[in-house]
Design an enzyme around this catalytic site. Structure first.
Site, PDB file in Angstrom:
ATOM      1  N   GLY A  93       0.944  -1.212  -0.205  1.00  0.00           N
ATOM      2  CA  GLY A  93      -0.505  -0.462  -0.022  1.00  0.00           C
ATOM      3  C   GLY A  93       0.431   1.401  -0.421  1.00  0.00           C
ATOM      4  O   GLY A  93       2.161   1.097  -0.138  1.00  0.00           O
ATOM      5  N   LYS A 116       5.904  11.269  -2.220  1.00  0.00           N
ATOM      6  CA  LYS A 116       6.820  10.409  -1.910  1.00  0.00           C
ATOM      7  C   LYS A 116       8.250  10.758  -0.870  1.00  0.00           C
ATOM      8  O   LYS A 116       8.548  11.929  -1.207  1.00  0.00           O
ATOM      9  CB  LYS A 116       7.416   9.549  -2.837  1.00  0.00           C
ATOM     10  CG  LYS A 116       8.477   8.652  -3.251  1.00  0.00           C
ATOM     11  CD  LYS A 116       8.993   8.272  -3.667  1.00  0.00           C
ATOM     12  CE  LYS A 116       9.614   6.653  -4.809  1.00  0.00           C
ATOM     13  NZ  LYS A 116      10.813   6.176  -5.113  1.00  0.00           N
ATOM     14  N   ASP A 128      10.676   3.957   6.869  1.00  0.00           N
ATOM     15  CA  ASP A 128      11.067   4.984   8.021  1.00  0.00           C
ATOM     16  C   ASP A 128      10.509   6.416   6.987  1.00  0.00           C
ATOM     17  O   ASP A 128      10.322   7.281   7.753  1.00  0.00           O
ATOM     18  CB  ASP A 128      12.409   5.435   7.602  1.00  0.00           C
ATOM     19  CG  ASP A 128      12.531   5.343   6.468  1.00  0.00           C
ATOM     20  OD1 ASP A 128      12.167   5.614   5.682  1.00  0.00           O
ATOM     21  OD2 ASP A 128      14.390   6.094   6.875  1.00  0.00           O
ATOM     22  N   GLY A 129       8.934   5.678   5.659  1.00  0.00           N
ATOM     23  CA  GLY A 129       8.158   6.596   5.825  1.00  0.00           C
ATOM     24  C   GLY A 129       9.564   7.587   4.617  1.00  0.00           C
ATOM     25  O   GLY A 129       8.864   8.624   4.398  1.00  0.00           O
ATOM     26  N   ARG A 182       4.053  14.082  -6.953  1.00  0.00           N
ATOM     27  CA  ARG A 182       4.222  13.857  -8.341  1.00  0.00           C
ATOM     28  C   ARG A 182       2.699  14.314  -8.686  1.00  0.00           C
ATOM     29  O   ARG A 182       1.488  14.932  -7.937  1.00  0.00           O
ATOM     30  CB  ARG A 182       4.033  13.381  -8.306  1.00  0.00           C
ATOM     31  CG  ARG A 182       5.133  11.560  -8.013  1.00  0.00           C
ATOM     32  CD  ARG A 182       5.289  10.222  -8.382  1.00  0.00           C
ATOM     33  NE  ARG A 182       6.294   9.870  -8.470  1.00  0.00           N
ATOM     34  CZ  ARG A 182       5.991   8.514  -7.546  1.00  0.00           C
ATOM     35  NH1 ARG A 182       4.953   8.299  -6.454  1.00  0.00           N
ATOM     36  NH2 ARG A 182       7.422   7.765  -6.913  1.00  0.00           N
ATOM     37  N   ARG A 189      -4.729   1.823  -8.776  1.00  0.00           N
ATOM     38  CA  ARG A 189      -3.653   0.462  -9.868  1.00  0.00           C
ATOM     39  C   ARG A 189      -4.140  -0.428  -9.604  1.00  0.00           C
ATOM     40  O   ARG A 189      -5.338  -0.610  -9.404  1.00  0.00           O
ATOM     41  CB  ARG A 189      -2.347   0.492  -8.689  1.00  0.00           C
ATOM     42  CG  ARG A 189      -1.668   1.991  -8.896  1.00  0.00           C
ATOM     43  CD  ARG A 189      -1.103   1.822  -7.430  1.00  0.00           C
ATOM     44  NE  ARG A 189      -0.862   2.627  -5.892  1.00  0.00           N
ATOM     45  CZ  ARG A 189       0.993   3.120  -6.311  1.00  0.00           C
ATOM     46  NH1 ARG A 189       1.921   2.443  -6.304  1.00  0.00           N
ATOM     47  NH2 ARG A 189       1.164   3.797  -5.134  1.00  0.00           N
ATOM     48  N   ASP A 263       1.233  -2.925  -8.538  1.00  0.00           N
ATOM     49  CA  ASP A 263       1.580  -1.903  -7.795  1.00  0.00           C
ATOM     50  C   ASP A 263       1.824  -0.937  -8.680  1.00  0.00           C
ATOM     51  O   ASP A 263       1.763   0.453  -8.378  1.00  0.00           O
ATOM     52  CB  ASP A 263       1.869  -2.449  -6.205  1.00  0.00           C
ATOM     53  CG  ASP A 263       3.468  -2.228  -6.618  1.00  0.00           C
ATOM     54  OD1 ASP A 263       3.292  -3.352  -7.004  1.00  0.00           O
ATOM     55  OD2 ASP A 263       4.270  -1.728  -6.003  1.00  0.00           O
ATOM     56  N   ASN A 264       2.815  -1.029  -9.503  1.00  0.00           N
ATOM     57  CA  ASN A 264       3.321   0.292 -10.338  1.00  0.00           C
ATOM     58  C   ASN A 264       2.222   0.826 -11.109  1.00  0.00           C
ATOM     59  O   ASN A 264       3.587   1.610 -12.910  1.00  0.00           O
ATOM     60  CB  ASN A 264       4.699   0.345 -10.407  1.00  0.00           C
ATOM     61  CG  ASN A 264       6.019   0.295  -9.297  1.00  0.00           C
ATOM     62  OD1 ASN A 264       5.349   0.726  -8.705  1.00  0.00           O
ATOM     63  ND2 ASN A 264       6.945  -0.510  -9.010  1.00  0.00           N
ATOM     64  N   ASP A 273       6.940   6.423 -10.147  1.00  0.00           N
ATOM     65  CA  ASP A 273       7.500   6.120  -9.414  1.00  0.00           C
ATOM     66  C   ASP A 273       9.003   4.920  -9.955  1.00  0.00           C
ATOM     67  O   ASP A 273       8.699   3.721 -10.504  1.00  0.00           O
ATOM     68  CB  ASP A 273       6.818   4.078  -8.091  1.00  0.00           C
ATOM     69  CG  ASP A 273       7.005   3.617  -7.107  1.00  0.00           C
ATOM     70  OD1 ASP A 273       7.994   4.910  -6.400  1.00  0.00           O
ATOM     71  OD2 ASP A 273       7.329   2.856  -6.716  1.00  0.00           O
TER      72      ASP A 273
END
Length: 467
Positions: A93, A116, A128-129, A182, A189, A263-264, A273
């Site tokens: 996710g 992102k 860590d995001g 972005r 997706r 997922d891309n 991505d």
């Protein structure tokens, strides 16, 4: 933001609110130590009415994620599953990003602002995001080059350095951090549909199909297509058309995405991505971009296969709503559509007029052979042969049958000594200037040069299925 200046055409359109209670989770952005603008795409911002924002306002919205007027009240991290290198993973996710806002462009279509590196979410797992500044710089370069070469791509809207030191096991650490925004038409997706299949949520899949058809309209299926009036079948045809063209655009651009997981892949057929991408140093179907792609699953020459396989997974998901036959019929269009798109785009990049699919296919084959035989870098090849010039031997026999388009070489770019390219050595040099001296001029110069190349090429040909 009510007292802030904005262009008249800023038009909020948070249409995802109709499905937001199940398509994602509301999240809180990271609180970064600092925010410093490193890149703002005012060309893209003008198209959505945000170019008039002052830098302080830009930082608040795209570094602190203060909501835009009348838009999403809180960021939305989207839920999805996906095949990663063809291994199904239900534990993914938006792990370091979210949908921040939706708004209409000058053409009236809905556009998403997604992030992102904006912090952890319920789907971060052990991450860590965060995003490295180098990763953000690389995405600027990838998206600018792809757009200039006519590929349907997300656009890097904003990069803000955030003042953290990140540890990464695949590059020198600690390294600088950034948050990126972005601009694209959709974050829905193939993996979004795979998740609904996994949970057997037919009702919500119907909602998602309806959402996609309403927000990202395309042409109807062919007249003889079975089930052509069924919503799921209509969407299947549109996604096949878009991803076939995306695959063709990669091949004509000489681009290797590197991570073509389901997922891309989004339903609008926009590339996004960008991780371990590369441009070809030579025409080599086995060239890979990702050091971890040991089997070459996503090698340059296997990218069309990868996107067709992903379309197949989309068909599997849509079986929750439709019969197999009409979905397979749509999937079987991928190969012919891909071939047509390669021919169309190849002629466009060469600046010559099409002579029909059979002749154009022979042209493509002759050009590929010439690049393999000579080792010519693809950007140099297309530049040297623009408008049918510069050919000799076997290639000349084919290329000289083609008439150049009227303005094939009218732009001053075509008189330059060398073409623009995006090989890894230059990418690393641009990053080194930033990393070692905090010198951003090489990046700005490269973006300007690539955009000039895009002007020289002009608008690319688009298939009917594009949004």
């Amino acid at each position: 933001m009510n007292d802030e200046p904005q262009a008249e055409r800023y038009t909020p359109a948070p249409v995802i609110e109709t499905i937001s209670d199940w398509i994602g989770e509301r999240v809180v952005p990271a609180d970064f130590p600092t925010t410093k603008i490193r890149f703002r795409n005012d060309t893209a911002a003008a198209e959505v009415g945000l170019a008039e924002l002052k830098d302080a306002q830009w930082e608040r919205h795209f570094g602190r994620f203060e909501p835009l007027d009348d838009n999403l009240s809180a960021p939305l991290a989207l839920k999805y599953h996906g095949h990663q290198f063809r291994v199904y993973n239900p534990e993914i996710g938006d792990g370091r990003g979210f949908l921040f806002a939706q708004l209409r462009g000058t053409d009236g279509r809905v556009l998403d602002l997604g992030t992102k590196g904006s912090g952890t979410t319920p789907y971060s797992r052990s991450g860590d995001g965060r995003l490295t500044l180098k990763g953000a710089v690389r995405e600027i370069l990838a998206t600018e080059m792809l757009e200039a070469l006519g590929c349907n791509t997300s656009r890097t809207f904003s990069v803000i350095e955030t003042g953290e030191q990140l540890e990464r096991n695949d590059e020198p650490s600690p390294t600088r951090s950034a948050v990126m925004v972005r601009l694209s038409h959709s974050h829905v997706r193939i993996g979004s549909f795979q998740r609904l299949l996994s949970h057997e949520e037919a009702g919500r899949m119907e909602e998602l199909v309806s959402y996609c058809l309403e927000q990202y309209p395309g042409p109807p299926p062919p007249e003889d297509a079975p089930g052509r009036t069924e919503p799921a079948v209509i969407l299947m045809h549109q996604v096949v058309e878009r991803l076939a063209d995306l695959a063709a655009s990669y091949m004509v651009a000489g681009f290797v995405h590197g991570v073509l997981n389901t997922d891309n892949m989004n339903v609008t057929g926009e590339s996004f991505d960008y991780g371990p991408w590369r441009w070809l140093p030579r025409w080599d179907s086995s060239f890979t971009a990702a050091y971890f792609d040991h089997g070459g699953l996503y090698a340059f020459g296997r990218q069309p296969e990868a996107l067709q396989w992903n379309c197949g997974q989309f068909a599997v998901a849509l079986r929750l709503l439709a019969e197999t036959e009409p979905l397979v019929a749509a999937l079987e269009r991928f190969g012919p559509l891909y071939t047509e798109s390669v021919a169309r785009r190849w002629c466009w990049r060469l600046g010559v007029r099409s002579r029909g699919i059979e002749a154009d296919a022979a042209l493509v084959a002759a050009c590929e052979k010439a690049m393999r035989d000579t080792g010519t870098q693809p950007d140099t090849f297309f530049f040297s042969h623009r408008g049918g010039r510069g050919a000799d031997d076997e290639l000349a026999e084919v290329l000289h049958q083609y008439e150049p388009v009227a303005d094939a070489r009218s732009h001053p770019y075509w008189q330059d000594d060398t073409p623009q390219s995006m090989l890894i050595e230059e990418v690393e040099a641009i990053w080194s200037a930033i990393d070692e001296r905090d010198d951003w001029q090489p990046l700005h110069d490269k973006v300007a040069a690539v955009r000039r190349m895009g002007e020289a090429h002009g608008l690319p040909p688009r298939p009917a299925g594009h949004v």
